[in-house]
Write an enzyme that holds these catalytic residues in place. Structure first.
Site, short mmCIF file in Angstrom:
data_model
loop_
_atom_site.label_atom_id
_atom_site.label_comp_id
_atom_site.label_asym_id
_atom_site.label_seq_id
_atom_site.Cartn_x
_atom_site.Cartn_y
_atom_site.Cartn_z
N SER A 21 0.81 -1.22 0.00
CA SER A 21 0.00 0.00 0.00
C SER A 21 0.85 1.27 0.00
CB SER A 21 -0.92 0.00 1.22
OG SER A 21 -1.65 1.22 1.27
N SER A 23 -0.67 4.13 0.66
CA SER A 23 -1.42 5.08 1.48
C SER A 23 -0.57 5.74 2.55
CB SER A 23 -2.63 4.38 2.13
OG SER A 23 -3.58 4.05 1.15
N LYS A 72 -13.80 -3.79 2.77
CA LYS A 72 -14.67 -2.67 2.43
C LYS A 72 -16.15 -2.94 2.71
CE LYS A 72 -11.63 -0.63 -1.04
NZ LYS A 72 -11.50 -0.13 -2.43
N ASN A 93 -14.41 2.63 2.26
CA ASN A 93 -12.94 2.63 2.25
C ASN A 93 -12.37 3.66 3.22
OD1 ASN A 93 -13.38 5.07 0.82
ND2 ASN A 93 -11.49 4.79 -0.33
N GLY A 134 -15.63 -6.73 -10.13
CA GLY A 134 -15.48 -6.82 -8.69
C GLY A 134 -15.93 -5.57 -7.97
#
Length: 279
Positions: A21, A23, A72, A93, A134
């Protein structure tokens, strides 16, 4: 009400796997630019079974969480409230912890997609195609509900997936048709193509890119460019990348968690680009 931005606070991204990730890079860059020196942002490998226990151990210093797969949807029962945007696709999210202790869920992927498209000059299209079916595809469909005025075609691998996408279309009140993945090359002639599939899935479609492609939004960012994106841009088509999406959805998360508006998009993008280049 957003949490106080003046106190030392914590935030993190959860998912499994999570080591890849970006993030933390983006959020920490934002904290540095905003002068939030006492804020921290980490990553934790958490699966569905471990999520309730993780929430139970959170203290008052926590400002918010970013969530990736597979969390999620399973997070929703743990929250006090979710936004209409998150409810529209049953996917959260972003979780913000308010000063009165409430857990509020949102979905910044959808407006993040819209913002990324607008940054590339895409305000409206009359038709579009989605590759995949998805959770990201449902968010793409919700984003297209704000951008596309006509038919959306989703290219999927099974009738079960096709039925699921049609249900999302009904729920989001958008015109959607499904087609078999074997015909996915036809998608590349749409005014806007959103690829939501895992790495490598669209590689075989690269040879079918038309000579004058329009706009491709490929939600992947590592490895980048994908084979499809490289061929697309090589033919002069516009490409919106997964990093564009990641940055724009993270900007919204930073704003919600810290209360600072606007979040420093340019600094976050530079940090993301550097991190990917270093890999």
């Amino acid at each position: 009400m957003p949490p106080r931005a003046t106190d030392a606070r914590r935030a993190a991204v959860l998912g499994s796997p999570i080591a890849h990730s970006l993030s933390p890079v983006l959020h920490r860059a934002a904290y540095g630019e905003l002068g939030l020196d006492d804020w921290s942002y980490d990553r934790f490998d958490v699966d569905e079974a471990g999520l309730p226990g993780f929430f139970e151990n959170l203290g008052p210093e926590w400002a918010g969480l970013s969530l990736t797969m597979p969390l999620k949807r399973v997070v929703i029962p743990l929250l006090d409230e979710i936004s209409d945007t998150a409810a529209s696709v049953d996917a959260v999210n972003t979780v913000v912890f308010t000063e009165d202790g409430r857990r509020v869920g949102d979905n910044t992927d959808i407006p993040g997609m819209v913002a990324a498209l607008r940054e590339h000059g895409i305000e409206q299209v009359d038709s579009a195609a989605i590759l995949g079916s998805g959770a990201t595809a449902s968010s793409a469909l919700a984003a297209l509900a704000r951008v596309c005025t006509g038919e959306i075609v989703a290219y999927v691998r099974s009738e079960a997936r096709a039925a699921e996408m049609r249900l999302w279309g009904e729920r989001l009140d958008v015109e959607i048709r499904t087609a078999d993945w074997s015909d996915a090359a036809e998608a590349l002639r749409a005014p806007l193509v959103i690829a939501t599939t895992p790495a490598g899935t669209t590689d075989t479609l690269a040879s079918a890119v038309p000579e004058r492609p329009t706009t491709l939004f490929d939600v992947l960012y590592d490895p980048w460019p994908t084979t499809l994106a490289a061929r697309w841009s090589g033919y002069g088509g516009a490409v919106v990348s997964g990093l564009d999406l990641l940055v724009h959805q993270a900007v919204l998360q930073v704003e919600q968690m810290t209360g600072h508006h606007p979040a420093p998009l340019d600094a976050m993008r530079r940090a993301g680009e550097k991190a990917l280049a270093d890999r």
